[in-house]
Design a protein around this motif. Structure first.
Motif, mmCIF file in Angstrom:
data_model
loop_
_atom_site.group_PDB
_atom_site.id
_atom_site.type_symbol
_atom_site.label_atom_id
_atom_site.label_comp_id
_atom_site.label_asym_id
_atom_site.label_seq_id
_atom_site.Cartn_x
_atom_site.Cartn_y
_atom_site.Cartn_z
ATOM 1 N N ARG A 133 2.225 -4.571 -11.647
ATOM 2 C CA ARG A 133 3.304 -4.936 -12.575
ATOM 3 C C ARG A 133 3.182 -6.371 -13.085
ATOM 4 O O ARG A 133 3.789 -6.722 -14.101
ATOM 5 C CB ARG A 133 4.666 -4.763 -11.906
ATOM 6 N N TYR A 134 2.427 -7.216 -12.374
ATOM 7 C CA TYR A 134 2.312 -8.626 -12.741
ATOM 8 C C TYR A 134 1.060 -8.932 -13.565
ATOM 9 O O TYR A 134 0.894 -10.055 -14.037
ATOM 10 C CB TYR A 134 2.343 -9.497 -11.476
ATOM 11 N N LEU A 135 0.207 -7.968 -13.744
ATOM 12 C CA LEU A 135 -1.023 -8.195 -14.514
ATOM 13 C C LEU A 135 -0.757 -8.544 -15.981
ATOM 14 O O LEU A 135 -1.474 -9.396 -16.529
ATOM 15 C CB LEU A 135 -1.959 -6.993 -14.389
ATOM 16 N N PRO A 136 0.230 -7.950 -16.650
ATOM 17 C CA PRO A 136 0.473 -8.352 -18.043
ATOM 18 C C PRO A 136 0.779 -9.846 -18.194
ATOM 19 O O PRO A 136 0.374 -10.465 -19.183
ATOM 20 C CB PRO A 136 1.666 -7.493 -18.463
ATOM 21 N N ARG A 137 1.447 -10.423 -17.227
ATOM 22 C CA ARG A 137 1.747 -11.858 -17.289
ATOM 23 C C ARG A 137 0.452 -12.680 -17.228
ATOM 24 O O ARG A 137 0.272 -13.626 -17.982
ATOM 25 C CB ARG A 137 2.687 -12.238 -16.143
ATOM 26 N N SER A 168 -2.987 4.393 -9.963
ATOM 27 C CA SER A 168 -1.711 3.780 -10.335
ATOM 28 C C SER A 168 -1.437 3.942 -11.829
ATOM 29 O O SER A 168 -2.165 3.410 -12.666
ATOM 30 C CB SER A 168 -1.738 2.280 -9.981
ATOM 31 N N SER A 169 -0.365 4.637 -12.175
ATOM 32 C CA SER A 169 -0.034 4.814 -13.592
ATOM 33 C C SER A 169 0.299 3.470 -14.248
ATOM 34 O O SER A 169 0.008 3.267 -15.427
ATOM 35 C CB SER A 169 1.111 5.805 -13.765
ATOM 36 N N THR A 170 0.870 2.548 -13.491
ATOM 37 C CA THR A 170 1.177 1.214 -14.034
ATOM 38 C C THR A 170 -0.111 0.493 -14.421
ATOM 39 O O THR A 170 -0.218 -0.073 -15.512
ATOM 40 C CB THR A 170 1.968 0.378 -13.002
ATOM 41 N N PHE A 171 -1.095 0.532 -13.530
ATOM 42 C CA PHE A 171 -2.360 -0.126 -13.835
ATOM 43 C C PHE A 171 -3.074 0.570 -14.991
ATOM 44 O O PHE A 171 -3.605 -0.088 -15.891
ATOM 45 C CB PHE A 171 -3.292 -0.188 -12.626
ATOM 46 N N VAL A 172 -3.119 1.893 -14.974
ATOM 47 C CA VAL A 172 -3.832 2.637 -16.015
ATOM 48 C C VAL A 172 -3.229 2.340 -17.392
ATOM 49 O O VAL A 172 -3.960 2.111 -18.363
ATOM 50 C CB VAL A 172 -3.857 4.147 -15.703
ATOM 51 N N GLU A 173 -1.913 2.309 -17.492
ATOM 52 C CA GLU A 173 -1.267 1.980 -18.763
ATOM 53 C C GLU A 173 -1.657 0.562 -19.212
ATOM 54 O O GLU A 173 -2.004 0.338 -20.374
ATOM 55 C CB GLU A 173 0.249 2.084 -18.614
ATOM 56 N N PHE A 174 -1.621 -0.380 -18.299
ATOM 57 C CA PHE A 174 -2.013 -1.753 -18.596
ATOM 58 C C PHE A 174 -3.472 -1.812 -19.049
ATOM 59 O O PHE A 174 -3.811 -2.418 -20.069
ATOM 60 C CB PHE A 174 -1.803 -2.629 -17.353
ATOM 61 N N CYS A 217 -4.316 -15.384 -20.196
ATOM 62 C CA CYS A 217 -5.721 -15.322 -20.623
ATOM 63 C C CYS A 217 -5.820 -15.297 -22.145
ATOM 64 O O CYS A 217 -6.640 -16.014 -22.736
ATOM 65 C CB CYS A 217 -6.409 -14.100 -20.025
ATOM 66 N N GLU A 218 -5.006 -14.486 -22.771
ATOM 67 C CA GLU A 218 -5.057 -14.377 -24.233
ATOM 68 C C GLU A 218 -4.634 -15.682 -24.897
ATOM 69 O O GLU A 218 -5.174 -16.040 -25.945
ATOM 70 C CB GLU A 218 -4.207 -13.201 -24.691
ATOM 71 N N ARG A 219 -3.707 -16.369 -24.309
ATOM 72 C CA ARG A 219 -3.273 -17.658 -24.854
ATOM 73 C C ARG A 219 -4.458 -18.628 -24.968
ATOM 74 O O ARG A 219 -4.550 -19.402 -25.909
ATOM 75 C CB ARG A 219 -2.191 -18.245 -23.952
ATOM 76 N N PHE A 220 -5.372 -18.549 -24.012
ATOM 77 C CA PHE A 220 -6.540 -19.432 -24.021
ATOM 78 C C PHE A 220 -7.808 -18.720 -24.507
ATOM 79 O O PHE A 220 -8.905 -19.234 -24.343
ATOM 80 C CB PHE A 220 -6.746 -20.031 -22.627
#
Length: 168
Positions: free
Chosen positions: A30-34, A57-63, A39-42
């Motif tokens: 759940r914290y990977l998008p943050r 993990s459906s959360t990871f797969v969606e991410f 990363c994208e900012r830089f």
């Protein structure tokens, strides 16, 4: 596009695995998008090396699907041999001792690699290019099983460049 100065890899794996849990959770996904936003900012394109439980993990797969769709990073395979199927015990308690992939017999290694790679490719609909076994386990057998291109050239180049004579 400028040359890549370095590669950021993230082991995308279950929660607190080094505490040797018997039941593995993936709340950390759940914290990977943050982290991805940072990363994208830089303008970094990280490589998330996902293991078996993250592939489930459906959360990871969606991410991961979103990251790949936007070409904002890469997903690779990360194999923890002690908890990736097929579960073929190597010690009296693999969850405690956490044996390296390269300690298993070749047929078991091959099946573990095939299973985790296949699951990730199926769930993410893309081939796994990057990979790393848990705790950096690596030898010539693993290189030959992973289709790194020409394993002979890999062994010669690595041996000559880094003096890694164990790649024989």
């Amino acid at each position: 596009m400028p040359d890549t100065a370095f590669i950021i890899t993230i082991d995308a794996e279950g929660d607190n695995l080094w505490a040797r849990p018997r039941q593995i959770t993936t709340r950390n996904a759940r914290y990977l998008p943050r982290f991805q936003a940072l990363c994208e900012r830089f303008r970094f394109k990280p490589v998330y090396l996902a293991n078996y439980e993250m592939a489930l993990s459906s959360t990871f797969v969606e991410f991961a699907r979103d990251v790949v769709a936007r070409d904002a990073g890469e997903i690779g395979m990360h194999l923890h041999a002690w908890n990736s199927p097929p579960l073929e015990p190597l010690t009296r308690d693999d969850f405690h001792y956490q044996p390296y992939l390269i300690e298993f017999p070749e047929p078991v290694m091959r099946e573990k690699i095939k299973t985790v790679t296949g699951l990730l490719e199926e769930r993410l609909d893309q081939p796994m290019i990057s990979h790393r076994a848990g705790r950096w386990a690596f030898d010539a057998r693993y290189a030959a099983m992973r289709a790194f291109g020409n394993p002979t050239v890999l062994k010669e180049d690595t041996r000559n460049t880094w003096g890694w004579i164990w790649l024989s």
